[in-house]
Design an enzyme around this catalytic site. Structure first.
Site, PDB file in Angstrom:
ATOM      1  N   ASP A  91      -9.999  -8.814  24.922  1.00 12.58           N
ATOM      2  CA  ASP A  91     -11.055  -9.433  24.121  1.00 12.58           C
ATOM      3  C   ASP A  91     -12.103  -8.370  23.756  1.00 12.58           C
ATOM      4  O   ASP A  91     -12.537  -7.607  24.622  1.00 12.58           O
ATOM      5  CB  ASP A  91     -11.710 -10.573  24.907  1.00 12.58           C
ATOM      6  CG  ASP A  91     -10.738 -11.729  25.149  1.00 12.58           C
ATOM      7  OD1 ASP A  91      -9.717 -11.793  24.438  1.00 12.58           O
ATOM      8  OD2 ASP A  91     -10.994 -12.558  26.033  1.00 12.58           O
ATOM      9  N   ASP A 127     -10.546 -13.946  37.379  1.00 12.59           N
ATOM     10  CA  ASP A 127     -11.331 -13.086  36.503  1.00 12.59           C
ATOM     11  C   ASP A 127     -11.166 -11.646  36.989  1.00 12.59           C
ATOM     12  O   ASP A 127     -11.338 -11.378  38.184  1.00 12.59           O
ATOM     13  CB  ASP A 127     -12.806 -13.513  36.562  1.00 12.59           C
ATOM     14  CG  ASP A 127     -13.627 -12.825  35.483  1.00 12.59           C
ATOM     15  OD1 ASP A 127     -13.428 -11.610  35.252  1.00 12.59           O
ATOM     16  OD2 ASP A 127     -14.465 -13.501  34.872  1.00 12.59           O
ATOM     17  N   GLU A 147      -4.484 -13.577  34.540  1.00  9.31           N
ATOM     18  CA  GLU A 147      -5.072 -14.294  33.403  1.00  9.31           C
ATOM     19  C   GLU A 147      -6.224 -15.162  33.905  1.00  9.31           C
ATOM     20  O   GLU A 147      -6.130 -15.788  34.958  1.00  9.31           O
ATOM     21  CB  GLU A 147      -3.981 -15.135  32.714  1.00  9.31           C
ATOM     22  CG  GLU A 147      -4.461 -16.108  31.665  1.00  9.31           C
ATOM     23  CD  GLU A 147      -5.320 -15.493  30.559  1.00  9.31           C
ATOM     24  OE1 GLU A 147      -4.967 -14.433  30.029  1.00  9.31           O
ATOM     25  OE2 GLU A 147      -6.380 -16.078  30.266  1.00  9.31           O
ATOM     26  N   TYR A 205       0.344 -10.696  20.966  1.00 10.07           N
ATOM     27  CA  TYR A 205      -0.655 -10.300  19.968  1.00 10.07           C
ATOM     28  C   TYR A 205      -0.162  -9.113  19.135  1.00 10.07           C
ATOM     29  O   TYR A 205      -0.448  -9.019  17.941  1.00 10.07           O
ATOM     30  CB  TYR A 205      -1.985  -9.953  20.652  1.00 10.07           C
ATOM     31  CG  TYR A 205      -2.883 -11.153  20.793  1.00 10.07           C
ATOM     32  CD1 TYR A 205      -2.501 -12.233  21.586  1.00 10.07           C
ATOM     33  CD2 TYR A 205      -4.107 -11.224  20.138  1.00 10.07           C
ATOM     34  CE1 TYR A 205      -3.311 -13.345  21.718  1.00 10.07           C
ATOM     35  CE2 TYR A 205      -4.929 -12.335  20.267  1.00 10.07           C
ATOM     36  CZ  TYR A 205      -4.530 -13.392  21.056  1.00 10.07           C
ATOM     37  OH  TYR A 205      -5.336 -14.494  21.177  1.00 10.07           O
ATOM     38  N   GLU A 206       0.545  -8.193  19.773  1.00 14.28           N
ATOM     39  CA  GLU A 206       1.057  -7.026  19.042  1.00 14.28           C
ATOM     40  C   GLU A 206       2.006  -7.465  17.939  1.00 14.28           C
ATOM     41  O   GLU A 206       1.955  -6.956  16.807  1.00 14.28           O
ATOM     42  CB  GLU A 206       1.784  -6.106  20.030  1.00 14.28           C
ATOM     43  CG  GLU A 206       2.303  -4.822  19.430  1.00 14.28           C
ATOM     44  CD  GLU A 206       2.848  -3.891  20.508  1.00 14.28           C
ATOM     45  OE1 GLU A 206       2.781  -4.224  21.715  1.00 14.28           O
ATOM     46  OE2 GLU A 206       3.345  -2.815  20.136  1.00 14.28           O
TER      47      GLU A 206
HETATM   48  N1  SAM Z   1      -2.281  -9.497  26.543  1.00 14.40           N
HETATM   49  C1  SAM Z   1      -1.869 -10.601  25.698  1.00 14.40           C
HETATM   50  C2  SAM Z   1      -1.238 -10.086  24.428  1.00 14.40           C
HETATM   51  O1  SAM Z   1      -1.413  -8.898  24.116  1.00 14.40           O
HETATM   52  O2  SAM Z   1      -0.559 -10.864  23.750  1.00 14.40           O
HETATM   53  C3  SAM Z   1      -3.028 -11.551  25.420  1.00 14.40           C
HETATM   54  C4  SAM Z   1      -4.186 -10.985  24.653  1.00 14.40           C
HETATM   55  S1  SAM Z   1      -5.557 -12.122  24.507  1.00 14.40           S
HETATM   56  C5  SAM Z   1      -6.431 -11.558  23.150  1.00 14.40           C
HETATM   57  C6  SAM Z   1      -6.609 -11.595  25.859  1.00 14.40           C
HETATM   58  C7  SAM Z   1      -6.361 -12.375  27.134  1.00 14.40           C
HETATM   59  O3  SAM Z   1      -7.146 -11.801  28.172  1.00 14.40           O
HETATM   60  C8  SAM Z   1      -6.774 -13.830  27.046  1.00 14.40           C
HETATM   61  O4  SAM Z   1      -5.712 -14.654  27.455  1.00 14.40           O
HETATM   62  C9  SAM Z   1      -7.997 -13.935  27.969  1.00 14.40           C
HETATM   63  O5  SAM Z   1      -8.132 -15.198  28.556  1.00 14.40           O
HETATM   64  C10 SAM Z   1      -7.700 -12.837  28.961  1.00 14.40           C
HETATM   65  N2  SAM Z   1      -8.904 -12.306  29.610  1.00 14.40           N
HETATM   66  C11 SAM Z   1     -10.036 -11.922  28.987  1.00 14.40           C
HETATM   67  N3  SAM Z   1     -10.941 -11.493  29.887  1.00 14.40           N
HETATM   68  C12 SAM Z   1     -10.367 -11.597  31.104  1.00 14.40           C
HETATM   69  C13 SAM Z   1     -10.800 -11.320  32.418  1.00 14.40           C
HETATM   70  N4  SAM Z   1     -12.036 -10.867  32.655  1.00 14.40           N
HETATM   71  N5  SAM Z   1      -9.941 -11.536  33.432  1.00 14.40           N
HETATM   72  C14 SAM Z   1      -8.697 -12.011  33.204  1.00 14.40           C
HETATM   73  N6  SAM Z   1      -8.230 -12.312  31.968  1.00 14.40           N
HETATM   74  C15 SAM Z   1      -9.048 -12.098  30.931  1.00 14.40           C
END
Ligand code: SAM
Length: 212
Positions: free
Chosen positions: A117, A95, A68, A194-195
């Site tokens: 995202d 990241d 994350e 999220y699902e």
């Molecule tokens: N996977 C989870 C779910 O399905 O409930 C969370 C979905 S949330 C919309 C997307 C997550 O991906 C966020 O917590 C965001 O901070 C993380 N994220 C986005 N880009 C990322 C990256 N480049 N590296 C690591 N985490 C990332």
């Protein structure tokens, strides 16, 4: 997902025994972190960690790493791990762009991308986690018979992700645009945060599994 800043979240994470603090130092040596040679599955963009925790509890013979980007989000997973400790799960704040510095060639057996995202602007397409730029990174770290599993309710992101597969040198093994009504692909499905939210609003969940 970005959460309101929680005072001390960085400090709590820095002290957590569930978080691997220098992940690049483990490159090629992740089996030492777990103390065994079991396969390693990772989720990129884990959010608050429910999916990883449920998978780790259900599959003690697999090692899981939840990745994350934001500490405010990772904190929620750390807090859950304090309540439900899982010896086969570790957390990393990083990241995903740095993924090749953290895992060696073929070190990962499976990659999960859940509700990534969308980055809707065209000029940001390469930031999308199922983009061809990211698929090239996953190619480096994934075992030859490894799989990527991607779920989303975002139809535009899913269309984009499907278009990226073949040009990036991958093959679609399975695909559905309504996971919760697809008996075969639903078998063993573990819901992400999220699902749960989006399917309860009536949004169909799209999923693919890809390989090389
Ligand atoms: N996977 C989870 C779910 O399905 O409930 C969370 C979905 S949330 C919309 C997307 C997550 O991906 C966020 O917590 C965001 O901070 C993380 N994220 C986005 N880009 C990322 C990256 N480049 N590296 C690591 N985490 C990332």
């Amino acid at each position: 997902m970005r959460l309101r800043n929680v005072t001390g979240s960085r400090e709590i994470i820095a002290e957590s025994r569930f978080v691997v603090h220098e992940p690049a130092a483990q490159k090629g040596k992740w089996s030492e972190v777990f103390g065994n040679n079991r396969p390693i599955h990772i989720e990129i963009g884990m959010g608050k960690g429910r999916f990883m925790m449920d998978l780790a509890a259900a599959n003690p013979d697999i090692n899981y790493i939840g990745i994350e980007k934001y500490s405010t989000v990772l904190l929620r997973a750390v807090q859950k791990m304090e309540v439900q400790e899982l010896s086969n799960l570790r957390l990393v704040r990083m990241d995903a762009e740095e993924i090749c510095e953290v895992f060696d060639k073929g070190e990962v057996a499976r990659i999960y991308l859940n509700f990534s995202d969308p980055w809707p602007k065209d000029r940001h397409a390469k930031r999308r986690l199922p983009s061809r730029q990211f698929l090239a990174r996953y190619h480096e770290i994934l075992a030859a018979d490894g799989r990527i599993e991607f779920k989303t309710d975002n139809v535009d992101l899913f269309d984009f992700a499907l278009e990226e597969v073949v040009p990036a040198g991958w093959k679609i093994e399975a695909v559905t645009r309504d996971l919760h009504r697809d008996e075969k692909m639903l078998a063993g499905n573990i819901m992400t945060e999220y699902e749960e939210k989006f399917s309860s609003m009536g949004n169909p969940i799209c999923k693919y599994i890809i390989c090389r």
